[in-house]
Design a protein around this motif. Structure first.
Motif, mmCIF file in Angstrom:
data_model
loop_
_atom_site.group_PDB
_atom_site.id
_atom_site.type_symbol
_atom_site.label_atom_id
_atom_site.label_comp_id
_atom_site.label_asym_id
_atom_site.label_seq_id
_atom_site.Cartn_x
_atom_site.Cartn_y
_atom_site.Cartn_z
ATOM 1 N N GLY A 268 0.766 -1.238 0.000
ATOM 2 C CA GLY A 268 0.000 0.000 0.000
ATOM 3 C C GLY A 268 0.793 1.281 0.000
ATOM 4 O O GLY A 268 0.208 2.362 -0.100
ATOM 5 N N GLN A 269 2.134 1.193 0.122
ATOM 6 C CA GLN A 269 2.888 2.430 0.234
ATOM 7 C C GLN A 269 4.338 2.259 -0.203
ATOM 8 O O GLN A 269 4.960 1.229 0.045
ATOM 9 N N ALA A 270 4.861 3.310 -0.823
ATOM 10 C CA ALA A 270 6.265 3.347 -1.243
ATOM 11 C C ALA A 270 7.163 3.776 -0.102
ATOM 12 O O ALA A 270 6.704 4.215 0.964
ATOM 13 N N CYS A 271 8.447 3.687 -0.337
ATOM 14 C CA CYS A 271 9.422 4.228 0.607
ATOM 15 C C CYS A 271 9.454 5.751 0.491
ATOM 16 O O CYS A 271 8.764 6.357 -0.331
ATOM 17 N N SER A 272 10.276 6.376 1.325
ATOM 18 C CA SER A 272 10.313 7.835 1.387
ATOM 19 C C SER A 272 10.584 8.457 0.021
ATOM 20 O O SER A 272 11.505 8.054 -0.690
ATOM 21 N N GLY A 273 9.775 9.458 -0.321
ATOM 22 C CA GLY A 273 9.970 10.213 -1.548
ATOM 23 C C GLY A 273 9.020 11.391 -1.559
ATOM 24 O O GLY A 273 7.865 11.274 -1.121
ATOM 25 N N PHE A 274 9.508 12.539 -2.059
ATOM 26 C CA PHE A 274 8.721 13.766 -1.981
ATOM 27 C C PHE A 274 8.888 14.587 -3.258
ATOM 28 O O PHE A 274 10.000 14.756 -3.755
ATOM 29 N N HIS B 98 16.008 5.132 -0.617
ATOM 30 C CA HIS B 98 16.021 6.578 -0.859
ATOM 31 C C HIS B 98 16.393 6.954 -2.290
ATOM 32 O O HIS B 98 16.308 8.127 -2.640
ATOM 33 N N CYS B 99 16.793 5.975 -3.097
ATOM 34 C CA CYS B 99 17.246 6.354 -4.442
ATOM 35 C C CYS B 99 16.929 5.354 -5.545
ATOM 36 O O CYS B 99 17.134 5.657 -6.726
ATOM 37 N N LEU C 128 10.978 19.615 -7.929
ATOM 38 C CA LEU C 128 12.153 18.973 -7.351
ATOM 39 C C LEU C 128 11.732 17.665 -6.703
ATOM 40 O O LEU C 128 10.823 17.638 -5.863
ATOM 41 N N LEU C 129 12.387 16.586 -7.072
ATOM 42 C CA LEU C 129 12.129 15.273 -6.491
ATOM 43 C C LEU C 129 13.197 14.989 -5.432
ATOM 44 O O LEU C 129 14.397 15.012 -5.730
ATOM 45 N N ILE C 130 12.767 14.750 -4.205
ATOM 46 C CA ILE C 130 13.681 14.441 -3.112
ATOM 47 C C ILE C 130 13.557 12.964 -2.770
ATOM 48 O O ILE C 130 12.471 12.474 -2.458
#
Length: 248
Positions: A16-22, A64-65, A31-33
């Motif tokens: 239901g959810q991805a890892c951290s990303g903004f 994170h990447c 800007l993609l963080i």
């Protein structure tokens, strides 16, 4: 400045959810963080791959990447003549990731700028002041400043007095809070708890807090209860599709 959560988990994604990303949008600049595991699909539900203006990676752990690689693929394989994607990351952190495809295939699709945490960068409208924060690998916390608005982002970090400087008077602090309270010994010194975030966010005078990188299975309500023991301001847990706007 508008922040859209693509995912808010640490370690690995769930069904239901991805890892951290903004996705951070200000003055028309996208800007993609930290494009971690499984963040590409929710990103592409909002913007085309070609519409991302730059990427900032805090450190080289795949949560994170990892989705930077398919993002660059999506740009290269649809339009090889398009402009390369500016990517900023700590020195050496993306070497393995960018080498997994056939040699030379992705090179037209990105322009990598490596930096040492502690340097100040310029990304579109943002002045980006980076901070070296404790983790297993080099990790860059960052303050993104534009038009008097400040977004602070920790990446992954153990306890450090530098966190107060990072978060000082931030309009929005996006803070790693893998655990609500107690940190297992195996992660001590390299990851944070929501309780710790509450303490340094209060000392720093951060105006709003967004908790991210929760360990899969952690109840968001437990994280909120923990951070509120030390922080009285507005606080939320990063969840898919959540949008936070600060400033004008």
């Amino acid at each position: 400045m508008r922040t859209t959560v693509l995912g808010g988990l640490g370690a690995f994604p769930t069904a239901g959810q991805a890892c951290s990303g903004f996705l951070i949008e200000h003055d028309g600049f996208r800007l993609l963080i930290d494009p971690g595991y499984a963040t590409l699909q929710p990103l592409l539900a909002r913007v085309a791959a070609r519409q991302v203006d730059a990427v900032f990676v805090s450190h080289g752990h795949p949560d994170h990447c990892a989705d930077l690689q398919p993002l660059v693929r999506a740009r290269v394989l649809t339009d090889r003549s398009g402009p390369p994607l500016p990517v900023h990351a700590p020195t050496g952190s993306l070497t393995g990731l960018l080498a997994i495809d056939e040699p030379g295939m992705l090179e037209p699709g990105y322009r990598l700028t490596e930096f040492t945490p502690g340097e100040t960068l310029r990304l579109g409208p943002y002045e980006v002041r980076t901070f070296s924060l404790p983790h297993w690998v080099p990790n860059a916390g960052a303050r993104f400043s534009a038009a008097g608005v400040v977004l602070a982002y920790t990446g992954d970090t153990g306890h450090s007095p530098t966190l107060v400087e990072l978060a000082r008077d931030a309009d929005l602090l996006i803070a790693e809070a893998t655990y609500p309270d107690d940190i297992p010994q195996r992660h001590a010194g390299n990851l944070s708890s929501a309780v710790e975030v509450g303490r340094y966010a209060t000392e720093a005078g951060a105006r709003r807090v967004l908790l991210t990188h929760l360990w899969p299975g952690v109840d968001p309500e437990d994280a909120l209860a923990a951070v509120r023991r030390g922080y009285a301001g507005p606080v939320e847990v990063a969840g898919p599709g959540l949008t936070v706007t600060v400033g004008r």
